[in-house]
Design an enzyme around this catalytic site. Sequence first.
Site, PDB file in Angstrom:
ATOM      1  N   SER A 531      42.225  33.631  44.567  1.00 26.29           N
ATOM      2  CA  SER A 531      41.733  34.808  45.260  1.00 26.29           C
ATOM      3  C   SER A 531      40.199  34.777  45.292  1.00 26.29           C
ATOM      4  O   SER A 531      39.634  33.837  45.849  1.00 26.29           O
ATOM      5  CB  SER A 531      42.275  36.061  44.592  1.00 26.29           C
ATOM      6  N   ASP A 618      50.680  35.730  52.812  1.00 26.04           N
ATOM      7  CA  ASP A 618      49.635  36.478  52.119  1.00 26.04           C
ATOM      8  C   ASP A 618      49.042  37.542  53.041  1.00 26.04           C
ATOM      9  O   ASP A 618      48.461  37.217  54.078  1.00 26.04           O
ATOM     10  CB  ASP A 618      48.541  35.498  51.673  1.00 26.04           C
ATOM     11  N   HIS A 650      50.197  36.405  48.129  1.00 26.32           N
ATOM     12  CA  HIS A 650      48.896  36.285  47.463  1.00 26.32           C
ATOM     13  C   HIS A 650      49.091  35.807  46.032  1.00 26.32           C
ATOM     14  O   HIS A 650      48.981  36.566  45.077  1.00 26.32           O
ATOM     15  CB  HIS A 650      48.170  37.626  47.511  1.00 26.32           C
TER      16      HIS A 650
END
Length: 724
Positions: A531, A618, A650
Amino acid sequence: MKRFLTIIPTLNPRVALLGALIPAILVSYATLSPAASAEESATESSKPTTSTSTEEPILIPRSVLFGNPQRAGARVSPNGKWLSYLAPVDGILNVWVAPIDDLEKAKPVTKDKVRDIRGHYWAYTGDHIIYSQDKAGDENWHIYVTDVASGETKDLTPLDNIHAQVQDVSQKFPTEILVGLNDRIPQLHDIYRVNILTGDRELVQQNEGVAAYVTDDDFDVRFAFNYTPEGGTVLMKPKVAGNTGEGAEWEEFIATGPEDAMNTGPAGFDKSGNVLYLQDSRDRDTGALFAINLESGDKKLVAEDPRADVGSMIVHPTEKTIQAVSFNYTRDEWKILDEAIRADLNYLETVEDGEVIMTSRTLDDKYWTVAFMLDDGPIKFYLYDRANKKARFLFNSRDDLDRYQFSKMHTPVIKSRDGMNLVSYLTLPPGSDPDGDGVPDKPLPLVLDVHGGPWARDEWGFNSSHQWLANRGYAVLSVNYRGSTGFGKNFTNAANGEWSRKMHDDLIDAVNWAVDEGIANRDKVAIMGGSYGGYATLVGLTYTPDVFACGVDIVGPSSLVTLLENIPPYWVPFMPVMKVRVGDVDTEEGKAELLERSPLTLVDKIERPLLIGQGANDPRVTQIEADQIVEAMQAKNIPVTYVLYPDEGHGFAGEQNRMSFNAVTEAFLAEHLGGEFEPVGKDFEDSSIHVPVGAKDVSGVAEALAAERLKMPPKEEKAAAAAE
C-alpha cells in the site's frame, strides 16, 4: 516486569470510533501475512530442530509463517455460555463455537468455503455470531449473522454493490444492531436498525451529507461528523435534542483545523450518555483522553502522555467506566484508572511471559478471554475466571512454532536529519547477535519493510514478515516515518505534502543509520512494503535509484494523480483531508505537483530489479497503478516482474495467494541480496497467481506455472472470482 497490552472488548464497534472516522486510507489488512499464523506444514523442513545460537538455523517453512492459524481470536459470549474462535475448515477460516467448559466439543458454525472470515464478535443475545465478508477483495462488505444453535447464517445486508458497516451494538437491544448502508448514495452511509433474527430493517438516520454519525447505547443519533473544505473536522449536535431527521438543524459542537484533525475525535459515552469521551490534541501536541459533561460543558482530563497519543482503553462492559488507558511509544504502557482491575492484571502477569490482550469479557464480568503476545513465539489464549483468579489455557495460535528458532525484536529510536524521533523495530537473524545488543557481529543484507497507511504505525510483537526474512539471513527494519500515527500531531503534520520528500528522507536516514551502526551492508539493502509501503518502494527505486539493491511493491500507487482520480465512492467525504495531506488533484497546478511526486514520472530512473504484486479487485489502489508502471518499464526495456491475482483486492487475504507471492518474493530477494530461500515447491497450487511479466527473472517461477498463468488473467476469470 511484564507489561500489559489490553484493548476494549470487541462487542461494541463504537469504542474504536476515532479510528473509524479518520481512516488509514491506504493501509492493507493482509498484504503479506497475519501474525503468528499457519496450518501445520507437512513438508520435511517442518521437523523439530535443536538449533542453538551457534548453529545454522533451519529454514522455517512459509506455511508456518503465512498460512492460516490453527486457532485464533478467542471470544466468550456475553452470557458466559459459549467460547468462540477462528479455525480452518477445509483450509478456510471459519467460526467455531464450544461450551465454555468444554473446548473439546467445539464445532464450526459458519460455512464459508471461498474466503477466510477474518474477525467476528458475539451479538448480545449470547447465541449469535456477527461477522463481515466481501468477495474477492472488492471491499463490498456484507454483514452476516449466524445462529449458533441451528448453524443458519443470514445476510443482513442482501444488496448489490454496497459497503456495509456495523454502526453500533448495545446490550439494551440484544436482537438488533445499527448498520450503515450506502445503497442510496454510494458516497454516504444511511443508518438502519436491523433485527438480526428476521433481517428486517428500519431507517434511523438518512445521511444528509456527512462523513459519519455518532450513536449511543440507546441507538440515538447524538452527533454528526464531517470534514471541512480546509481539511479539518467538525462534530455537530442537533439544535433540538433528538431531532436529527430530514430538515433538522445542526450546530457546531467541536471543530478542529487540519492540524488537529488526525488526533482529535469522539471515543464513546459513559453509561448515562451524558459524558462524551474525547481524544483531543488541541492546545497540545499528543492526543490526550478527556471527558466532557454534555449537560454542564465541563471538560476533565482523564489520561495523557507527552510522547504518544492515547491508544487503547479498557472499558467496563456495562458500567462503561474507563478502567485503564494505554499509550504506545515504543511499546504499550498502561495507566490504570480503576483499582478494581489491578489485582486481575497483577495475577495475569504471572500466567505467561508476554503482553496481555483482553479480547472479550462477559456482561457480568466474571470471565475474560485474554491472549499473551510475544515477539518470538505463538499467541497464547486463555479463559480467565475473575472470581477464582484462575486462567485456563485454551490454545496457541500455532502448536508448532516452538520447533523453530525465532528472533527478538529490538526497538531503536532513530534520529532523522531534521531531529525527529523515528520509533523503529529491528529483527536480526538467529545467531547473528551473540550479545543481544541489537548489532550483529558483522553487517548483513537488510530489508527495509515499510508500513502502509500512511496514517498507521508499526508496533512491537510477533511479526511474521520480520521472522521470515530474519530466518532467511536478513536484518529487517521497520520505521515509523513522519506521518505515522500515535506520536502526536506535530509528527503527523510533518508529513503534509511530503510524499516522496521528507517521508522518504526518513527512510533513507534509517538506512544510513543501519549502515553506520554496522547492522547493514550498504550494497545489499532492499525496500519492500504494501500500500503506502508499495509507493515508498517505487519512490525508493526512482528518486534514490542507487540506494536499494532491489524493491518489492505490493498494491502500491505509482501515480498520485490516478490514485486520487480512482477512489472508492465512500472516500469522497475524506478527500478534503487528502488535499491537505497529499495534494490537490482537482486543479491543473495540483496535478502537476502530484505528478512530480509520482514514481511513474521518473520510471526511466529505475536501475535495480523490481517485483510488483497486485490484486485485480483492489478498490483503493486499483490495478491501473500496477499496469501503468509495468507498461512504462517494458516500453523502456527495464526488467520487472509482475504478479497479479484475479481474486484479491487491497492485499492478499487468501492463504494460498499469500504463500505463492511470498514464494516469489523470497526467491527474488535471494537472487539480489544473497539470502537463503525455500523453493517454490507446491506453493503455487490452489493459488490464483498469474505472472504475466518477468516470470523467467525469478528462480523457479516460470517452471512452476502453466502457460496460461504466464499471461494476464482474462476478464471472465476476474468476473468469476468476484462472483464467488
